[in-house]
Scaffold this motif. Structure first.
Motif, PDB file in Angstrom:
ATOM      1  N   MET A 258       0.838  -1.192   0.000  1.00 43.73           N
ATOM      2  CA  MET A 258       0.000   0.000   0.000  1.00 43.73           C
ATOM      3  C   MET A 258       0.880   1.251   0.000  1.00 43.73           C
ATOM      4  N   PRO A 259       0.547   2.260  -0.821  1.00 40.15           N
ATOM      5  CA  PRO A 259       1.316   3.506  -0.802  1.00 40.15           C
ATOM      6  C   PRO A 259       1.195   4.192   0.553  1.00 40.15           C
ATOM      7  N   HIS A 260       2.246   4.919   0.933  1.00 46.20           N
ATOM      8  CA  HIS A 260       2.198   5.673   2.176  1.00 46.20           C
ATOM      9  C   HIS A 260       1.197   6.822   2.025  1.00 46.20           C
ATOM     10  N   ARG A 261       0.622   7.258   3.157  1.00 46.30           N
ATOM     11  CA  ARG A 261      -0.410   8.291   3.166  1.00 46.30           C
ATOM     12  C   ARG A 261       0.089   9.505   3.943  1.00 46.30           C
ATOM     13  N   TYR A 262      -0.225  10.697   3.411  1.00 51.26           N
ATOM     14  CA  TYR A 262       0.153  11.937   4.088  1.00 51.26           C
ATOM     15  C   TYR A 262      -0.978  12.942   3.943  1.00 51.26           C
ATOM     16  N   PHE A 263      -1.065  13.869   4.891  1.00 55.37           N
ATOM     17  CA  PHE A 263      -2.041  14.949   4.844  1.00 55.37           C
ATOM     18  C   PHE A 263      -1.374  16.238   4.394  1.00 55.37           C
ATOM     19  N   THR A 264      -2.029  16.958   3.488  1.00 51.60           N
ATOM     20  CA  THR A 264      -1.586  18.288   3.099  1.00 51.60           C
ATOM     21  C   THR A 264      -2.774  19.062   2.544  1.00 51.60           C
ATOM     22  N   THR A 265      -2.806  20.356   2.826  1.00 52.80           N
ATOM     23  CA  THR A 265      -3.849  21.211   2.257  1.00 52.80           C
ATOM     24  C   THR A 265      -3.363  21.908   0.987  1.00 52.80           C
ATOM     25  N   GLU A 266      -2.094  21.722   0.643  1.00 49.95           N
ATOM     26  CA  GLU A 266      -1.528  22.409  -0.524  1.00 49.95           C
ATOM     27  C   GLU A 266      -1.692  21.540  -1.767  1.00 49.95           C
TER      28      GLU A 266
ATOM     29  N   SER B  37      11.164  11.910   2.449  1.00 53.47           N
ATOM     30  CA  SER B  37      12.412  12.046   1.699  1.00 53.47           C
ATOM     31  C   SER B  37      13.604  11.404   2.394  1.00 53.47           C
ATOM     32  N   ARG B  38      13.669  11.506   3.742  1.00 57.03           N
ATOM     33  CA  ARG B  38      14.852  11.036   4.461  1.00 57.03           C
ATOM     34  C   ARG B  38      14.664   9.657   5.078  1.00 57.03           C
ATOM     35  N   VAL B  39      13.521   9.430   5.696  1.00 54.96           N
ATOM     36  CA  VAL B  39      13.301   8.153   6.376  1.00 54.96           C
ATOM     37  C   VAL B  39      12.882   7.077   5.384  1.00 54.96           C
ATOM     38  N   MET B  40      11.873   7.403   4.554  1.00 55.41           N
ATOM     39  CA  MET B  40      11.386   6.422   3.579  1.00 55.41           C
ATOM     40  C   MET B  40      12.220   6.413   2.297  1.00 55.41           C
ATOM     41  N   ARG B  41      13.142   7.388   2.181  1.00 57.15           N
ATOM     42  CA  ARG B  41      14.026   7.497   1.014  1.00 57.15           C
ATOM     43  C   ARG B  41      13.221   7.493  -0.297  1.00 57.15           C
TER      44      ARG B  41
ATOM     45  N   GLY C 232       9.201   9.814  -9.027  1.00 53.91           N
ATOM     46  CA  GLY C 232       8.356   8.797  -9.652  1.00 53.91           C
ATOM     47  C   GLY C 232       7.638   7.897  -8.673  1.00 53.91           C
ATOM     48  N   ASP C 233       8.041   7.929  -7.388  1.00 43.14           N
ATOM     49  CA  ASP C 233       7.322   7.136  -6.382  1.00 43.14           C
ATOM     50  C   ASP C 233       5.910   7.683  -6.208  1.00 43.14           C
ATOM     51  N   THR C 234       4.991   6.798  -5.846  1.00 46.23           N
ATOM     52  CA  THR C 234       3.584   7.163  -5.677  1.00 46.23           C
ATOM     53  C   THR C 234       3.175   7.074  -4.214  1.00 46.23           C
ATOM     54  N   VAL C 235       2.433   8.086  -3.744  1.00 42.86           N
ATOM     55  CA  VAL C 235       1.862   8.092  -2.400  1.00 42.86           C
ATOM     56  C   VAL C 235       0.395   8.505  -2.507  1.00 42.86           C
ATOM     57  N   ILE C 236      -0.313   8.410  -1.389  1.00 45.58           N
ATOM     58  CA  ILE C 236      -1.678   8.922  -1.297  1.00 45.58           C
ATOM     59  C   ILE C 236      -1.653  10.191  -0.457  1.00 45.58           C
ATOM     60  N   LEU C 237      -2.192  11.266  -1.001  1.00 42.36           N
ATOM     61  CA  LEU C 237      -2.320  12.513  -0.262  1.00 42.36           C
ATOM     62  C   LEU C 237      -3.777  12.725   0.128  1.00 42.36           C
ATOM     63  N   CYS C 238      -4.006  13.190   1.347  1.00 44.20           N
ATOM     64  CA  CYS C 238      -5.349  13.488   1.839  1.00 44.20           C
ATOM     65  C   CYS C 238      -5.421  14.979   2.152  1.00 44.20           C
ATOM     66  N   ASP C 239      -6.530  15.617   1.759  1.00 44.08           N
ATOM     67  CA  ASP C 239      -6.645  17.057   2.006  1.00 44.08           C
ATOM     68  C   ASP C 239      -7.288  17.381   3.353  1.00 44.08           C
ATOM     69  N   GLY C 240      -7.612  16.360   4.160  1.00 44.34           N
ATOM     70  CA  GLY C 240      -8.224  16.586   5.459  1.00 44.34           C
ATOM     71  C   GLY C 240      -9.718  16.775   5.405  1.00 44.34           C
TER      72      GLY C 240
ATOM     73  N   ALA D 214      -2.752   8.846  14.612  1.00 42.64           N
ATOM     74  CA  ALA D 214      -3.704   7.744  14.501  1.00 42.64           C
ATOM     75  C   ALA D 214      -4.462   7.815  13.180  1.00 42.64           C
ATOM     76  N   ALA D 215      -4.812   9.034  12.743  1.00 43.83           N
ATOM     77  CA  ALA D 215      -5.529   9.194  11.477  1.00 43.83           C
ATOM     78  C   ALA D 215      -4.678   8.729  10.304  1.00 43.83           C
ATOM     79  N   LYS D 216      -3.385   9.053  10.335  1.00 42.13           N
ATOM     80  CA  LYS D 216      -2.485   8.585   9.268  1.00 42.13           C
ATOM     81  C   LYS D 216      -2.361   7.071   9.286  1.00 42.13           C
ATOM     82  N   GLN D 217      -2.193   6.516  10.483  1.00 43.34           N
ATOM     83  CA  GLN D 217      -1.954   5.077  10.603  1.00 43.34           C
ATOM     84  C   GLN D 217      -3.139   4.253  10.117  1.00 43.34           C
ATOM     85  N   CYS D 218      -4.361   4.721  10.431  1.00 47.37           N
ATOM     86  CA  CYS D 218      -5.529   3.896  10.106  1.00 47.37           C
ATOM     87  C   CYS D 218      -6.193   4.276   8.792  1.00 47.37           C
ATOM     88  N   GLY D 219      -5.655   5.269   8.088  1.00 50.08           N
ATOM     89  CA  GLY D 219      -6.166   5.589   6.758  1.00 50.08           C
ATOM     90  C   GLY D 219      -7.358   6.509   6.715  1.00 50.08           C
TER      91      GLY D 219
END
Length: 247
Positions: A1-9, A26-30, A34-42, A133-138
């Motif tokens: 599953m792609p990693h998930r992050y929150f951003t309003t931008e 960028s640093r931890v997950m390297r 071209g890598d794909t993630v899921i962004l959530c706008d909140g 918790a919101a990030k972890q559980c999707g």
């Protein structure tokens, strides 16, 4: 599953991630171009995003058209929690987010064991716990934790705008299943439900009377006495089950 992050931008097919999440990607997950993630706008909208660049403190993306988050329940639940001692509120917030709660409002009442202390600092921590918790559980929204209300009267004065308010009382009440079946959303869309559970000492008789005078519906949670950190998660689970949100 792609990693998930929150951003309003997110706008015009591009997005930017900043701060700790940008560092993590960028640093931890390297992460690589071209890598794909899921962004959530909140706001319960998600985007499939492809990394297009890295800045000193940012990650840039191109994004596909957004789509509704499948993780958000069909009901919007606010949990009013009698302020418990030690780290019990953290447990309620963490697991409540997983179960689908959107808003948390701690309150002090007559039989609370805990007393107010450095609440603004603790509130920052509580909101960080909800965020992680919101990030972890999707989740597709960012649940929030309010500063605690000073007493039960303040709670009763803050109950406008809900379609159904349920007061969980150790002396029992109406069947939860029937109250949910009869409730109708005022906006014709999502049912807005408030759940009220007590602290270690439960509720005083006069607080139960105040709740009744405020027009709330009193419910029981079975023949057993539940701990203050168990009751909110039990009633939240029951609400989500009876509204079809744990299927």
């Amino acid at each position: 599953m792609p990693h998930r992050y929150f951003t309003t931008e997110i706008s015009n097919g591009t997005a930017t991630l900043r701060g700790a999440d940008a560092h993590h990607l960028s640093r931890v997950m390297r992460g690589k171009l071209g890598d794909t993630v899921i962004l959530c706008d909140g706001n319960a909208v998600e985007y499939t995003a492809t990394i297009t660049g890295f800045g000193p403190e940012t990650v840039e993306f191109s994004v596909e058209p957004g789509y509704p988050s499948a993780a958000e329940p069909s009901v919007e639940v606010t949990l009013f929690v009698g302020y418990p001692k030690q780290d019990k509120l953290e447990q309620v917030i963490r697991h409540g987010v997983e179960l689908g709660c959107t808003h948390f409002v701690p309150f002090f009442s007559r039989y609370c064991v805990a007393a107010p202390k450095k609440e603004e600092q603790k509130n920052e921590r509580y909101n960080r716990i909800a965020f992680e918790a919101a990030k972890q559980c999707g989740r597709g929204v960012l649940p929030d934790v309010a500063l605690p209300l000073p007493n039960f009267g303040a709670l009763c004065r803050s109950l406008e705008g809900y379609d159904l308010v349920l007061f969980c009382y150790e002396l029992g009440g109406a069947p939860l299943r029937q109250l949910l079946a009869d409730a109708q959303p005022a906006d014709g869309q999502r049912l807005k439900i408030a759940l009220i559970t007590g602290a270690e000492g439960g509720f005083a008789v006069e607080e139960a009377e105040m709740a009744a005078n405020a027009g709330v519906k009193t419910v029981g949670l079975g023949p057993r006495i539940l701990r203050c950190e168990t009751a909110p998660l039990a009633v939240l689970s029951a609400v989500m089950t009876l509204t079809g949100n744990l299927e």
